[in-house]
Enzyme design. Structure first.
Site, PDB file in Angstrom:
ATOM      1  NE  ARG A  99      38.874   2.094 -41.779  1.00 15.13           N
ATOM      2  CZ  ARG A  99      39.351   3.120 -42.481  1.00 15.13           C
ATOM      3  NH1 ARG A  99      40.643   3.284 -42.633  1.00 15.13           N
ATOM      4  NH2 ARG A  99      38.524   3.998 -43.032  1.00 15.13           N
ATOM      5  CG  ASP A 100      46.815  -4.672 -41.807  1.00 14.64           C
ATOM      6  OD1 ASP A 100      47.515  -4.957 -42.788  1.00 14.64           O
ATOM      7  OD2 ASP A 100      46.862  -5.303 -40.723  1.00 14.64           O
ATOM      8  CB  ILE A 101      43.237  -7.592 -38.911  1.00 16.72           C
ATOM      9  CG1 ILE A 101      42.281  -8.040 -37.822  1.00 16.72           C
ATOM     10  CG2 ILE A 101      44.541  -8.386 -38.871  1.00 16.72           C
ATOM     11  CD1 ILE A 101      41.724  -9.444 -38.044  1.00 16.72           C
TER      12      ILE A 101
ATOM     13  CG  ASN B  80      55.790  -5.987 -47.285  1.00 16.18           C
ATOM     14  OD1 ASN B  80      56.675  -5.162 -47.444  1.00 16.18           O
ATOM     15  ND2 ASN B  80      54.943  -5.946 -46.266  1.00 16.18           N
TER      16      ASN B  80
ATOM     17  CB  VAL C  75      48.364 -12.330 -46.827  1.00 14.74           C
ATOM     18  CG1 VAL C  75      47.121 -12.763 -47.608  1.00 14.74           C
ATOM     19  CG2 VAL C  75      48.068 -12.330 -45.328  1.00 14.74           C
TER      20      VAL C  75
ATOM     21  CG  HIS D 165      48.615  -7.365 -49.544  1.00 11.07           C
ATOM     22  ND1 HIS D 165      48.917  -8.706 -49.645  1.00 11.07           N
ATOM     23  CD2 HIS D 165      49.403  -6.885 -48.554  1.00 11.07           C
ATOM     24  CE1 HIS D 165      49.835  -9.026 -48.759  1.00 11.07           C
ATOM     25  NE2 HIS D 165      50.163  -7.936 -48.080  1.00 11.07           N
TER      26      HIS D 165
ATOM     27  CG  HIS E 181      50.854  -2.960 -46.629  1.00 11.24           C
ATOM     28  ND1 HIS E 181      50.414  -3.449 -45.417  1.00 11.24           N
ATOM     29  CD2 HIS E 181      51.465  -4.004 -47.252  1.00 11.24           C
ATOM     30  CE1 HIS E 181      50.754  -4.737 -45.312  1.00 11.24           C
ATOM     31  NE2 HIS E 181      51.394  -5.087 -46.403  1.00 11.24           N
TER      32      HIS E 181
HETATM   33  P1  5GP Z   1      52.090  -8.689 -45.698  1.00 14.44           P
HETATM   34  O1  5GP Z   1      52.939  -8.965 -44.497  1.00 14.44           O
HETATM   35  O2  5GP Z   1      51.756  -9.965 -46.453  1.00 14.44           O
HETATM   36  O3  5GP Z   1      52.614  -7.603 -46.600  1.00 14.44           O
HETATM   37  O4  5GP Z   1      50.751  -8.080 -45.137  1.00 14.44           O
HETATM   38  C1  5GP Z   1      49.651  -8.848 -44.756  1.00 14.44           C
HETATM   39  C2  5GP Z   1      48.780  -7.948 -43.924  1.00 14.44           C
HETATM   40  O5  5GP Z   1      47.500  -8.519 -43.849  1.00 14.44           O
HETATM   41  C3  5GP Z   1      49.271  -7.752 -42.495  1.00 14.44           C
HETATM   42  O6  5GP Z   1      49.496  -6.366 -42.270  1.00 14.44           O
HETATM   43  C4  5GP Z   1      48.146  -8.323 -41.645  1.00 14.44           C
HETATM   44  O7  5GP Z   1      47.919  -7.585 -40.470  1.00 14.44           O
HETATM   45  C5  5GP Z   1      46.963  -8.280 -42.584  1.00 14.44           C
HETATM   46  N1  5GP Z   1      45.980  -9.333 -42.367  1.00 14.44           N
HETATM   47  C6  5GP Z   1      46.232 -10.672 -42.243  1.00 14.44           C
HETATM   48  N2  5GP Z   1      45.091 -11.344 -42.084  1.00 14.44           N
HETATM   49  C7  5GP Z   1      44.080 -10.418 -42.113  1.00 14.44           C
HETATM   50  C8  5GP Z   1      42.660 -10.527 -41.998  1.00 14.44           C
HETATM   51  O8  5GP Z   1      42.086 -11.597 -41.848  1.00 14.44           O
HETATM   52  N3  5GP Z   1      41.957  -9.364 -42.087  1.00 14.44           N
HETATM   53  C9  5GP Z   1      42.563  -8.149 -42.260  1.00 14.44           C
HETATM   54  N4  5GP Z   1      41.757  -7.075 -42.323  1.00 14.44           N
HETATM   55  N5  5GP Z   1      43.905  -8.027 -42.374  1.00 14.44           N
HETATM   56  C10 5GP Z   1      44.657  -9.139 -42.295  1.00 14.44           C
END
Ligand code: 5GP
Ligand code: ZN
Length: 114
Positions: free
Chosen positions: A31-33, A87, A96, A100, A102
């Site tokens: 799950r996203d944090i 993304n 990140v 990944h 979403h």
């Molecule tokens: P991006 O913006 O790279 O597409 O998405 C990165 C996602 O990773 C974000 O939605 C963010 O909330 C999530 N995220 C970042 N760090 C962590 C973490 O340590 N644990 C979890 N579960 N999600 C994370």
């Protein structure tokens, strides 16, 4: 090349806690944090691939898509609907750099996305 300083590699290795949803030998879902929808799960390959631009293996990418579909099914979203997002790089908002997917659902999704 494992990302030794990569938060998602650490989650996949169990070195950093996350709310796990599902995993197999190649992929991990957690799950996203900072959830942006009632259901917001991230699907990652165990292999450290920084962005979709770096992906080489069509079989792995195809299976990742079906794995994400399976997560949506397990979360009860298959019939109502869900959105998959990858993304890629700065202008898309990637933060990140371990690629990944979403998996978003549980509310109506707007189009076009912001
Ligand atoms: P991006 O913006 O790279 O597409 O998405 C990165 C996602 O990773 C974000 O939605 C963010 O909330 C999530 N995220 C970042 N760090 C962590 C973490 O340590 N644990 C979890 N579960 N999600 C994370
Ligand atoms: Zn990584």
């Amino acid at each position: 090349m494992a990302g030794t300083d990569c938060i998602f590699c650490k989650i996949a290795a169990g070195e950093v806690p996350a709310a796990m949803v599902h995993q197999d030998g190649d992929f991990v879902a957690f799950r996203d944090i900072n959830p942006q929808a009632p259901t917001h799960v991230l699907v990652i390959p165990r292999e450290h691939i920084p962005t979709l631009n770096d992906a080489q293996d069509p079989d792995l990418m195809g299976r990742m898509l079906l794995f994400a579909r399976g997560v949506a099914e397990r979360e009860g979203l298959a019939e109502r609907g869900y959105r998959l997002v990858i993304n890629t790089n700065a202008q898309a908002g990637q933060t990140v750099f371990h690629m990944h997917v979403h998996v978003l659902g549980g509310r109506p999704m707007r189009w076009p996305p912001g």
